[in-house]
Design an enzyme around this catalytic site. Structure first.
Site, mmCIF file in Angstrom:
data_model
loop_
_atom_site.group_PDB
_atom_site.id
_atom_site.type_symbol
_atom_site.label_atom_id
_atom_site.label_comp_id
_atom_site.label_asym_id
_atom_site.label_seq_id
_atom_site.Cartn_x
_atom_site.Cartn_y
_atom_site.Cartn_z
ATOM 1 N N ASN A 262 6.215 -0.462 -3.877
ATOM 2 C CA ASN A 262 4.979 -0.795 -3.166
ATOM 3 C C ASN A 262 3.709 -0.449 -3.959
ATOM 4 O O ASN A 262 2.686 -1.106 -3.802
ATOM 5 C CB ASN A 262 4.971 -0.043 -1.830
ATOM 6 C CG ASN A 262 3.597 0.019 -1.208
ATOM 7 O OD1 ASN A 262 3.130 -0.930 -0.578
ATOM 8 N ND2 ASN A 262 2.916 1.162 -1.389
ATOM 9 N N TYR B 159 -4.627 -9.780 -11.163
ATOM 10 C CA TYR B 159 -3.825 -9.289 -10.040
ATOM 11 C C TYR B 159 -2.813 -10.362 -9.601
ATOM 12 O O TYR B 159 -1.640 -10.063 -9.394
ATOM 13 C CB TYR B 159 -4.759 -8.913 -8.887
ATOM 14 C CG TYR B 159 -4.054 -8.444 -7.640
ATOM 15 C CD1 TYR B 159 -3.428 -7.199 -7.583
ATOM 16 C CD2 TYR B 159 -4.021 -9.240 -6.493
ATOM 17 C CE1 TYR B 159 -2.789 -6.771 -6.437
ATOM 18 C CE2 TYR B 159 -3.393 -8.816 -5.339
ATOM 19 C CZ TYR B 159 -2.782 -7.574 -5.312
ATOM 20 O OH TYR B 159 -2.147 -7.157 -4.168
ATOM 21 N N ASP C 163 3.629 8.980 -11.622
ATOM 22 C CA ASP C 163 2.811 7.798 -11.868
ATOM 23 C C ASP C 163 3.742 6.658 -12.277
ATOM 24 O O ASP C 163 4.365 6.720 -13.342
ATOM 25 C CB ASP C 163 1.814 8.138 -12.996
ATOM 26 C CG ASP C 163 0.863 6.995 -13.310
ATOM 27 O OD1 ASP C 163 1.187 5.831 -12.983
ATOM 28 O OD2 ASP C 163 -0.192 7.267 -13.894
ATOM 29 N N VAL C 164 3.840 5.620 -11.438
ATOM 30 C CA VAL C 164 4.793 4.544 -11.735
ATOM 31 C C VAL C 164 4.435 3.775 -13.007
ATOM 32 O O VAL C 164 5.296 3.101 -13.572
ATOM 33 C CB VAL C 164 4.943 3.541 -10.557
ATOM 34 C CG1 VAL C 164 5.395 4.224 -9.279
ATOM 35 C CG2 VAL C 164 3.671 2.738 -10.340
ATOM 36 N N LYS D 283 1.368 -10.349 -9.500
ATOM 37 C CA LYS D 283 2.170 -10.576 -8.293
ATOM 38 C C LYS D 283 3.093 -11.787 -8.458
ATOM 39 O O LYS D 283 4.184 -11.826 -7.901
ATOM 40 C CB LYS D 283 1.253 -10.713 -7.079
ATOM 41 C CG LYS D 283 0.516 -9.408 -6.741
ATOM 42 C CD LYS D 283 1.510 -8.272 -6.468
ATOM 43 C CE LYS D 283 0.862 -6.986 -6.051
ATOM 44 N NZ LYS D 283 1.826 -5.923 -5.743
ATOM 45 N N ALA E 298 -1.606 -12.779 -11.337
ATOM 46 C CA ALA E 298 -0.576 -12.920 -12.378
ATOM 47 C C ALA E 298 0.489 -11.835 -12.221
ATOM 48 O O ALA E 298 1.684 -12.093 -12.355
ATOM 49 C CB ALA E 298 -1.221 -12.832 -13.761
ATOM 50 N N ILE F 217 -4.218 -7.781 4.485
ATOM 51 C CA ILE F 217 -3.810 -6.665 5.336
ATOM 52 C C ILE F 217 -4.896 -5.591 5.298
ATOM 53 O O ILE F 217 -5.429 -5.274 4.221
ATOM 54 C CB ILE F 217 -2.466 -6.058 4.842
ATOM 55 C CG1 ILE F 217 -1.399 -7.150 4.634
ATOM 56 C CG2 ILE F 217 -1.976 -4.973 5.801
ATOM 57 C CD1 ILE F 217 -1.003 -7.939 5.855
HETATM 58 P P1 NDP Z 1 -3.736 0.837 -1.131
HETATM 59 O O1 NDP Z 1 -4.769 0.678 -2.174
HETATM 60 O O2 NDP Z 1 -4.131 1.133 0.264
HETATM 61 O O3 NDP Z 1 -2.670 1.940 -1.600
HETATM 62 C C1 NDP Z 1 -2.123 1.861 -2.890
HETATM 63 C C2 NDP Z 1 -0.958 2.802 -2.982
HETATM 64 O O4 NDP Z 1 -0.362 2.671 -4.273
HETATM 65 C C3 NDP Z 1 -1.366 4.247 -2.807
HETATM 66 O O5 NDP Z 1 -0.371 4.925 -2.066
HETATM 67 C C4 NDP Z 1 -1.400 4.768 -4.245
HETATM 68 O O6 NDP Z 1 -1.082 6.129 -4.381
HETATM 69 C C5 NDP Z 1 -0.285 3.939 -4.865
HETATM 70 N N1 NDP Z 1 -0.405 3.850 -6.322
HETATM 71 C C6 NDP Z 1 -1.315 3.147 -7.047
HETATM 72 N N2 NDP Z 1 -1.095 3.320 -8.361
HETATM 73 C C7 NDP Z 1 -0.017 4.146 -8.468
HETATM 74 C C8 NDP Z 1 0.697 4.677 -9.558
HETATM 75 N N3 NDP Z 1 0.350 4.402 -10.821
HETATM 76 N N4 NDP Z 1 1.758 5.499 -9.300
HETATM 77 C C9 NDP Z 1 2.121 5.775 -8.025
HETATM 78 N N5 NDP Z 1 1.481 5.287 -6.949
HETATM 79 C C10 NDP Z 1 0.412 4.486 -7.166
HETATM 80 O O7 NDP Z 1 -2.865 -0.504 -1.196
HETATM 81 P P2 NDP Z 1 -2.138 -1.347 -0.048
HETATM 82 O O8 NDP Z 1 -1.412 -0.447 0.858
HETATM 83 O O9 NDP Z 1 -3.107 -2.316 0.489
HETATM 84 O O10 NDP Z 1 -1.108 -2.188 -0.930
HETATM 85 C C11 NDP Z 1 0.247 -1.807 -1.127
HETATM 86 C C12 NDP Z 1 0.955 -2.915 -1.884
HETATM 87 O O11 NDP Z 1 0.834 -4.139 -1.176
HETATM 88 C C13 NDP Z 1 0.380 -3.156 -3.284
HETATM 89 O O12 NDP Z 1 1.419 -3.496 -4.167
HETATM 90 C C14 NDP Z 1 -0.542 -4.340 -3.050
HETATM 91 O O13 NDP Z 1 -0.747 -5.059 -4.234
HETATM 92 C C15 NDP Z 1 0.241 -5.114 -2.016
HETATM 93 N N6 NDP Z 1 -0.571 -6.041 -1.228
HETATM 94 C C16 NDP Z 1 -1.599 -5.596 -0.422
HETATM 95 C C17 NDP Z 1 -2.339 -6.503 0.316
HETATM 96 C C18 NDP Z 1 -3.477 -6.106 1.218
HETATM 97 O O14 NDP Z 1 -4.134 -7.001 1.767
HETATM 98 N N7 NDP Z 1 -3.739 -4.835 1.443
HETATM 99 C C19 NDP Z 1 -2.068 -7.950 0.238
HETATM 100 C C20 NDP Z 1 -0.977 -8.284 -0.623
HETATM 101 C C21 NDP Z 1 -0.271 -7.373 -1.318
HETATM 102 P P3 NDP Z 1 -2.235 7.281 -4.449
HETATM 103 O O15 NDP Z 1 -2.772 7.398 -3.067
HETATM 104 O O16 NDP Z 1 -1.528 8.501 -4.920
HETATM 105 O O17 NDP Z 1 -3.260 6.757 -5.421
#
Ligand code: NDP
Length: 251
Positions: free
Chosen positions: A94, A159, A67-68, A163, A161, A192
Site C-alpha cells: 500500500n 505517479y 522504508d520500502v 501505478k 506511470a 479517496i
Molecule cells: P497517504 O499519503 O495518506 O499515506 C501514505 C502511506 O504510505 C503512509 O502510511 C506512509 O507512511 C506510507 N509510505 C510512504 N512512503 C513510504 C516508504 N518509503 N516506506 C514505508 N511507508 C511509506 O496515502 P493514501 O492512504 O491516500 O494512499 C495509499 C495508497 O493508495 C498509495 O499507494 C496511493 O498511491 C494509493 N491511492 C490513493 C488514492 C487516494 O485518492 N487517496 C487513489 C489511488 C491510489 P508514513 O506515515 O510513515 O510516512
C-alpha cells in the site's frame, strides 16, 4: 457455521499501514482475525495509534518501521517478520507517494523517488515474502494501483506511470507464482479522502466528483473492503486482476 473472509491464524503485512487507506486495510484485516504488521516509514505515532485501535477492538497487531524504497532494508525487514511469526500469508503493498506537477517542472529525482517507493517497494517486499509463501503453498499479494494508472491525469505523469507499472507487475507475478498457490491482484482506487488528497483545491475535488457517477469521493474503508476480499481464502480463483474502487469514474 464458518464465517466468510475468516483470517484467523493468518499473518498480514500492510506497508504504510498506519495512515489513510493502509490504516483502513490494517483494521479490516485485523477485524477478521489476522495478526497485522503495520509498517510505517516516519509516522510512528500513527502506526502505534493504529495498533492501539486494533487491540482495543480485540485484534492483534504490531508496528514495524522500514522504508520500502530501500530494497535492502525492505527485504531484510520482511524476511525478519516472516521468520519471527513463522508465516506471512498476506502482503498489502500500500505504501505510496505522489509528487504532482506538470511535466515541465519534473526533475529526475521525482521519478526516482516515486518509482523506488511505488514500484520498487512493492517488488522488493513481495520478493522477500515469496519464499515463506511458497513454502506454505499459500499467499495473497495485493498491490495498490490507481485510477490514474489507467485513465491518466494532468500533473500526474510520473505517479500514473508508477501505478500503470504496478498493474504490469501484478500480472507478471500472478503468472509467475500461480502454481505455488499465491495470488497477486491489484486494487485501483479512484479519489479517496486521505492525507494524499487533502491538499487538492475544492474546485478540483468538485470536478472529480462531477466525473464520478456515484457523485462523491470514496472512503479508505471502501478500498479496504476490496483488499480484504482479495486477501481472503474465498478469493482463491482470482489472480492477475485489477479491482477498481472508483465510484464508476473509469469503467
Ligand atoms: P497517504 O499519503 O495518506 O499515506 C501514505 C502511506 O504510505 C503512509 O502510511 C506512509 O507512511 C506510507 N509510505 C510512504 N512512503 C513510504 C516508504 N518509503 N516506506 C514505508 N511507508 C511509506 O496515502 P493514501 O492512504 O491516500 O494512499 C495509499 C495508497 O493508495 C498509495 O499507494 C496511493 O498511491 C494509493 N491511492 C490513493 C488514492 C487516494 O485518492 N487517496 C487513489 C489511488 C491510489 P508514513 O506515515 O510513515 O510516512
Amino acid at each position: 457455521m464458518s464465517e466468510l473472509f475468516d483470517l484467523a491464524e493468518r499473518v498480514a503485512l500492510v506497508t504504510g499501514g498506519g495512515r489513510g487507506i493502509g490504516r483502513a486495510c490494517s483494521l479490516a484485516l485485523a477485524s477478521r482475525g489476522a495478526f497485522v504488521v503495520v509498517n510505517y516509514r516516519s509516522g510512528a505515532d500513527a502506526a502505534q495509534e493504529t495498533v492501539a485501535a486494533i487491540e482495543a477492538a480485540g485484534g492483534r497487531a504490531e508496528a514495524v518501521q522500514f522504508d520500502v524504497s530501500d530494497p535492502d532494508a525492505a527485504e531484510s525487514a520482511v524476511k525478519e517478520i516472516a521468520k519471527r511469526h513463522g508465516r506471512l500469508d498476506i502482503l498489502v503493498n500500500n505504501a505510496g507517494i505522489a509528487i504532482d506537477q506538470l511535466l515541465l517542472r519534473v526533475k529526475p529525482d521525482d521519478l526516482d523517488r516515486t518509482f523506488s517507493t511505488n514500484v520498487g517497494g512493492a517488488i522488493f517486499c513481495t520478493k522477500a515474502a515469496l519464499r515463506t509463501m511458497m513454502r506454505a503453498k499459500y499467499g495473497r499479494v495485493i498491490n495498490l494501483g490507481s485510477v490514474v494508472g489507467e485513465a491518466g491525469n494532468p500533473g500526474q505523469s510520473i505517479y500514473s506511470a508508477s501505478k500503470a507499472a504496478i498493474m504490469g507487475v501484478t500480472k507478471s507475478l500472478a503468472r509467475e507464482y500461480a502454481s505455488r498457490g499465491i495470488t497477486v491482484n491489484c486494487v485501483a482506487p479512484g479519489y479517496i479522502s486521505t492525507d494524499m488528497t487533502a491538499d487538492l483545491p475544492e474546485a478540483a475535488t468538485n470536478a472529480i466528483i462531477e466525473q464520478t457517477p456515484l457523485a462523491r469521493v470514496g472512503t479508505p474503508e471502501e478500498v479496504a473492503a476490496a483488499v480484504l476480499f482479495l486477501a481472503s481464502t474465498e478469493a482463491g480463483y482470482i489472480t492477475g486482476q485489477t479491482l477498481r474502487v472508483n465510484g464508476g469514474m473509469y469503467v
